[in-house]
Design an enzyme around this catalytic site. Structure first.
Site, PDB file in Angstrom:
ATOM      1  CG  ASP A  34      42.526  38.656  45.691  1.00  0.00           C
ATOM      2  OD1 ASP A  34      43.850  37.953  45.620  1.00  0.00           O
ATOM      3  OD2 ASP A  34      42.393  39.340  44.809  1.00  0.00           O
ATOM      4  CB  SER A  39      44.182  39.547  41.085  1.00  0.00           C
ATOM      5  OG  SER A  39      44.629  39.048  42.382  1.00  0.00           O
ATOM      6  CG  HIS A  87      42.311  45.898  43.590  1.00  0.00           C
ATOM      7  ND1 HIS A  87      42.844  44.692  43.615  1.00  0.00           N
ATOM      8  CD2 HIS A  87      43.282  46.805  43.674  1.00  0.00           C
ATOM      9  CE1 HIS A  87      44.017  44.516  44.114  1.00  0.00           C
ATOM     10  NE2 HIS A  87      44.333  45.834  44.174  1.00  0.00           N
TER      11      HIS A  87
END
Length: 505
Positions: A53, A104, A167
């Site tokens: 990430d 993201s 997430h």
């Protein structure tokens, strides 16, 4: 650690260790290796997707040097990450349907489902805009993921992350959500929406397919699974307002299965995984700690979680799909903390090496990429071997003050001059700083509470069957199509891989 260089630049010759013959020999060896690299076109039994990430190209480069210098190499730049050894490299264009620079969430939609989506939304088509709950719940607007395609083919599946398992990045594997922040029902209620109608991410993971069928779930985010009337084992209150204990629910659903829930690293390492088919590990209230703090918090490393997942998933004769995220690279970059961003990248790379060592190139396709870039720069005129974290030199700076080789465009590392002079626009003198400290925040040009992402392409590294499909410059949404083709699990009606794969049985 390398000695701190003087600010006055000294031009040196490296012929003693790297003469022209050395570089010529290395070039010949590299060419020979590429020529001899076999092009594998057999079916991929196993698929492993690694996402770093926020792992920009500059992050890969800086981390390579950081690793080389801390391993005691002569200079450091000659170091090598394990992902560097993969024979095929391409690039991924990361923009969202609506944003030029990706978050993201939309990027997760792209590399899991094969279609780009809008920023802040996950696992839904571009027809779903931010916080459009009604559209989120419409099956026609939901995009299926490669994890579901794998399950439909009889493969085992796993999700491993150092962030919360709900997430933005990992939830693209199983969720359909109009706001990435809806990890629990109270977050939906705070948005003025009825959580009884709109399912939160944790609920979708526990109650709906494909989340219900995932064999291994490892990461953080325990509080999103627990009622706000209770606390977790670390004393943190739960975040759910509906009274649901989703950990107990997950275990109850699998009462007749070999299912285990673990809370910490010690429990994970003590578990006899040969007796486990379903593993849930929630190791922290929110994200797992940074690499330098994991032992004291009883948090496992990314490699340890990856090893556990592989031990369980590899028993399936039909193969497996595994997603592994180095999620805290991004969070360190958001804080302008270059040291930890690189340390997290190295731990991510260790997990890649472990997975590569424990699988076979003949039947396992490993793809390593990033969801988006970061505003992280490597600049100046440092000498070879200059510590990547140190000052870059100041002899050519008009104000005579130093800057570090690593820096950020924006973020909390911004430090104005004291006092600020509007006429000279002078900057703060950081010559007395210690940029080698693990807690040091590199200087940014624009003040922000959190650094933003960047929009340039990110790299794709690939190894195994049909890894050559990952060369060139591609939209991020191309990734799951190529992976599915390699494994013959494409969900499309005309599955062209069955006739193209040379050994697809």
């Amino acid at each position: 650690m390398h000695p701190r260089p003087q600010n006055s630049r000294k031009w040196t010759r490296q012929e003693d260790v790297e003469d022209a013959e050395t570089w010529f020999r290395l070039g010949q060896e590299g060419l020979r290796k590429r020529i001899e690299e076999p092009r594998r076109e057999s079916k991929a039994k196993n698929l492993i997707m690694f996402i770093g990430d926020g792992m920009s190209v500059s992050t890969v480069t800086a981390s390579r040097i950081f690793k080389g210098q801390r391993e005691g190499l002569l200079f450091g730049e000659e170091g090598q990450l394990h992902m560097d050894t993969f024979p095929y490299v391409g690039a991924s264009k990361t923009y969202c349907s609506d944003w030029q620079v990706a978050d993201s969430a939309c990027s997760s939609t792209a590399y899991f489902t094969g279609t780009k989506g809008n920023a802040m939304t996950i696992g839904v088509k571009p027809s779903v805009v931010y916080r459009d709950c009604e559209s989120q719940m419409n099956p026609d607007h939901q995009a299926s993921s490669i994890l579901l395609w794998a399950q439909n083919a009889g493969m085992s599946t796993g999700v491993v992350t150092t962030t919360t398992v709900t997430h933005a990045s990992p939830s693209g594997a199983y969720a359909h959500i109009a706001d990435r922040n809806w990890e629990n029902d109270l977050k939906i209620a705070e948005s003025g929406i009825d959580p009884e109608f709109c399912d939160d991410i944790a609920e979708q993971l526990v109650f709906k397919q494909p989340g219900l069928g995932i064999n291994v779930i490892l990461g953080g985010g325990r509080i999103h699974w627990l009622p706000n009337t209770t606390t977790d084992i670390e004393g943190m209150p739960g975040k759910r307002g509906d009274g649901k204990d989703l950990i107990s629910t997950w275990l109850g659903q699998k009462w007749d299965e070999r299912a285990v829930h673990v809370n910490g690293r010690a429990q994970l390492l003590a578990t006899d995984l040969s007796q486990v088919d379903y593993l849930l590990g929630l190791f922290a209230p929110e994200g797992i700690e940074y690499a330098d703090k994991q032992l004291e918090k009883d948090d496992p490393t990314l490699a340890e979680m990856t090893a556990a997942a592989l031990q369980i998933l590899s028993r399936n004769p039909n193969g497996f799909f595994l997603f592994v995220e180095g999620g805290r690279i991004d969070q360190a970059h958001h804080a302008n903390n270059a040291y930890r961003a690189m340390a997290e990248t190295l731990q991510f790379d260790e997990a890649i090496q472990l997975a590569d060592n424990r699988t076979e190139d003949t039947d396992t396709l490993i793809v390593v990429s990033s969801d988006h870039s970061h505003l992280f720069t490597i600049a100046g005129d440092p000498l070879r071997g200059n510590d990547i974290l140190d000052f870059s030199g100041n002899e050519d700076n008009e104000d005579g003050m130093p800057f570090t080789t690593l820096a950020y465009i924006n973020g909390k590392g911004y430090r104005p001059a004291e006092p600020f002079n509007e006429t000279t626009c002078s900057r703060k003198n950081i010559s007395s700083d210690n940029p080698l400290d693990i807690d040091y925040l590199q200087v940014s040009q624009v003040p922000r509470g959190s650094a933003t992402h960047a929009g340039e392409d990110v790299l794709i590294f690939a190894k195994g069957p049909f890894a050559h499909l990952f060369t060139g410059v591609n939209d991020q949404s191309y990734i799951p199509h190529a992976m599915a083709f390699a494994a013959c699990i494409s969900p499309f009606e005309n599955n062209f891989c069955s006739s193209s794969n040379k050994n697809n049985k």
